[in-house]
Design a protein around this motif. Structure first.
Motif, short mmCIF file in Angstrom:
data_model
loop_
_atom_site.label_atom_id
_atom_site.label_comp_id
_atom_site.label_asym_id
_atom_site.label_seq_id
_atom_site.Cartn_x
_atom_site.Cartn_y
_atom_site.Cartn_z
N LYS A 180 46.15 25.84 40.68
CA LYS A 180 46.08 27.08 39.89
C LYS A 180 46.01 28.29 40.81
CE LYS A 180 43.96 25.12 35.78
NZ LYS A 180 42.70 24.48 35.35
N ARG A 181 46.60 29.39 40.37
CA ARG A 181 46.54 30.64 41.12
C ARG A 181 45.17 31.30 40.91
NH1 ARG A 181 49.33 33.72 38.55
NH2 ARG A 181 49.83 35.32 40.07
N VAL A 182 44.66 31.89 41.97
CA VAL A 182 43.35 32.56 41.89
C VAL A 182 43.39 33.90 42.61
CG1 VAL A 182 41.93 30.45 41.72
CG2 VAL A 182 42.59 31.32 44.00
N ALA A 183 42.49 34.80 42.20
CA ALA A 183 42.25 36.06 42.92
C ALA A 183 40.98 35.88 43.73
CB ALA A 183 42.09 37.22 41.95
N THR A 203 46.09 34.33 45.93
CA THR A 203 47.04 35.42 45.71
C THR A 203 46.41 36.71 46.19
OG1 THR A 203 46.17 36.14 43.56
CG2 THR A 203 47.69 34.26 43.55
N ASP A 204 47.22 37.77 46.24
CA ASP A 204 46.62 39.09 46.53
C ASP A 204 46.54 39.94 45.26
OD1 ASP A 204 49.26 39.64 46.15
OD2 ASP A 204 49.62 40.44 48.18
N GLU A 205 46.49 39.26 44.11
CA GLU A 205 46.37 40.00 42.85
C GLU A 205 44.92 40.43 42.62
OE1 GLU A 205 48.48 38.37 39.44
OE2 GLU A 205 49.69 37.18 40.82
N LYS A 206 44.77 41.49 41.82
CA LYS A 206 43.42 41.98 41.52
C LYS A 206 42.65 40.99 40.66
CE LYS A 206 43.46 46.87 42.22
NZ LYS A 206 42.82 48.09 41.76
N ALA A 207 43.33 40.43 39.67
CA ALA A 207 42.68 39.48 38.77
C ALA A 207 43.70 38.45 38.32
CB ALA A 207 42.09 40.20 37.57
N VAL A 208 43.27 37.21 38.19
CA VAL A 208 44.15 36.13 37.74
C VAL A 208 43.41 35.28 36.72
CG1 VAL A 208 45.41 34.04 38.41
CG2 VAL A 208 45.39 36.01 39.95
N VAL A 209 44.08 34.98 35.62
CA VAL A 209 43.56 34.03 34.64
C VAL A 209 44.53 32.87 34.58
CG1 VAL A 209 43.00 33.63 32.22
CG2 VAL A 209 42.44 35.82 33.28
N GLU A 210 44.05 31.67 34.89
CA GLU A 210 44.92 30.50 34.77
C GLU A 210 44.06 29.34 34.27
OE1 GLU A 210 48.12 30.43 37.67
OE2 GLU A 210 48.39 28.29 37.28
N GLY A 211 44.42 28.85 33.10
CA GLY A 211 43.62 27.81 32.47
C GLY A 211 42.21 28.31 32.22
N ASN A 212 41.23 27.53 32.66
CA ASN A 212 39.83 27.92 32.44
C ASN A 212 39.26 28.75 33.58
OD1 ASN A 212 39.91 25.67 34.19
ND2 ASN A 212 37.78 25.15 33.74
N ILE A 213 40.10 29.15 34.54
CA ILE A 213 39.62 29.84 35.74
C ILE A 213 39.97 31.33 35.69
CG2 ILE A 213 39.61 29.83 38.27
CD1 ILE A 213 38.69 27.17 37.16
N TYR A 214 38.95 32.18 35.70
CA TYR A 214 39.10 33.64 35.63
C TYR A 214 38.56 34.22 36.93
CZ TYR A 214 39.94 33.30 30.57
OH TYR A 214 40.47 33.02 29.33
N THR A 215 39.43 34.79 37.76
CA THR A 215 38.96 35.28 39.06
C THR A 215 39.40 36.72 39.31
OG1 THR A 215 40.86 34.10 40.00
CG2 THR A 215 38.69 33.08 40.29
#
Lengths: 175, 175
Positions: free
Chosen positions: A126-129, A144-156
């Motif tokens: 999964k992709r994460v911030a 990733t270098d994204e500010k925020a990532v939501v993938e499945g149950n993971i919110y970062t």
């Protein structure tokens, strides 16, 4: 019905991060309880302010079913995590994070949260911030270098400064 | 040399607002001391977390010369300010804000900060940022719908969510 959230606060914790979650939960009537990742519920912020969590992480262990989501509030405890990893409160924290994921519950956090998840084998593929300094340190997750990532149950979120980018989706999931 | 900041925290205080200032000051090595606008230094956040300020506002009164700037951290105490305006800690707060301005020191704050300044005759003719609900309530200041405004010695942000827009200029002035 709003979901119930357990919030982990390391010691010291970044107060700007912690309270962006807590005030947003309060304003959105999302119930939460704070757990100090420490031997005692009284911890301090990076900025040196003493604050009182509701309980300690040892008392969350085994009670994961009482909550729908876990938030990890990062702080200056984390750069020294390696040398303190064996301490009971850190072992309890890892066990709690793992249990929440095993039960398919929502996991959220900023800064080094994704690295902890990754070390526990959570969020594989999964992709994460996460903090730019540790972007390449995750092995199973995809940094990733994204500010925020939501993938499945993971919110970062990347850092505490990126929490505003994470909150809308996090609040939507918790309401 | 970094300037020294006195930070006023009302009770209850919005923790997300308060700690955005404090963590930024900490990270930028700007010295600060927190003062509870209350009878005791132990106050709580809107979100219900108990925290310990360094001192109470009564002990800042008369010691304004020890600081270069004053930050007002807003919170849920303010909608009820009218009914509590006569309490000694609120009178001390007003006296302290007035003294900082009289001495030409920097004043900063978000949400209802500009309304307090305005009521004290501070910032007359100057543009300010403040909560949209009270934009038309200021008389001598000029209420705007901007996220953050710096004019003269007055640094204001619309709400705690707009503090990131205020911080770069505030930190530059304090370093």
């Amino acid at each position: 019905m709003a979901k119930k959230v357990a919030v982990l606060a390391v010691n010291p914790v970044n107060g700007a991060g912690l309270f962006q979650y807590l005030e947003a939960f309060f304003e959105n009537e999302i119930p939460y309880k704070t757990f100090a990742v420490a031997d005692a519920a009284q911890i301090r912020t990076n900025s040196g302010v003493s604050l009182q969590a509701d309980d300690v992480v040892a008392n969350l262990k085994g009670k994961e079913d009482e909550y729908d989501a876990l938030v990890f509030a990062c702080g200056d405890a984390m750069p020294k995590f390696g040398e303190n990893a064996g301490k009971p409160f850190n072992q309890d924290m890892l066990a709690v994070i793992k249990a929440f994921d095993d039960k398919g519950k929502l996991l959220a956090g900023h800064c080094a949260a994704a690295l902890l998840f990754d070390n526990l084998g959570i969020g594989m593929g999964k992709r994460v911030a996460l903090h730019p300094f540790i972007q390449s340190a995750v092995k199973g997750c995809i940094g990733t270098d994204e500010k925020a990532v939501v993938e499945g149950n993971i919110y970062t979120a990347q850092t505490e400064n990126a929490i505003p980018s994470l909150l809308p989706e996090l609040l939507k999931a918790l309401k």
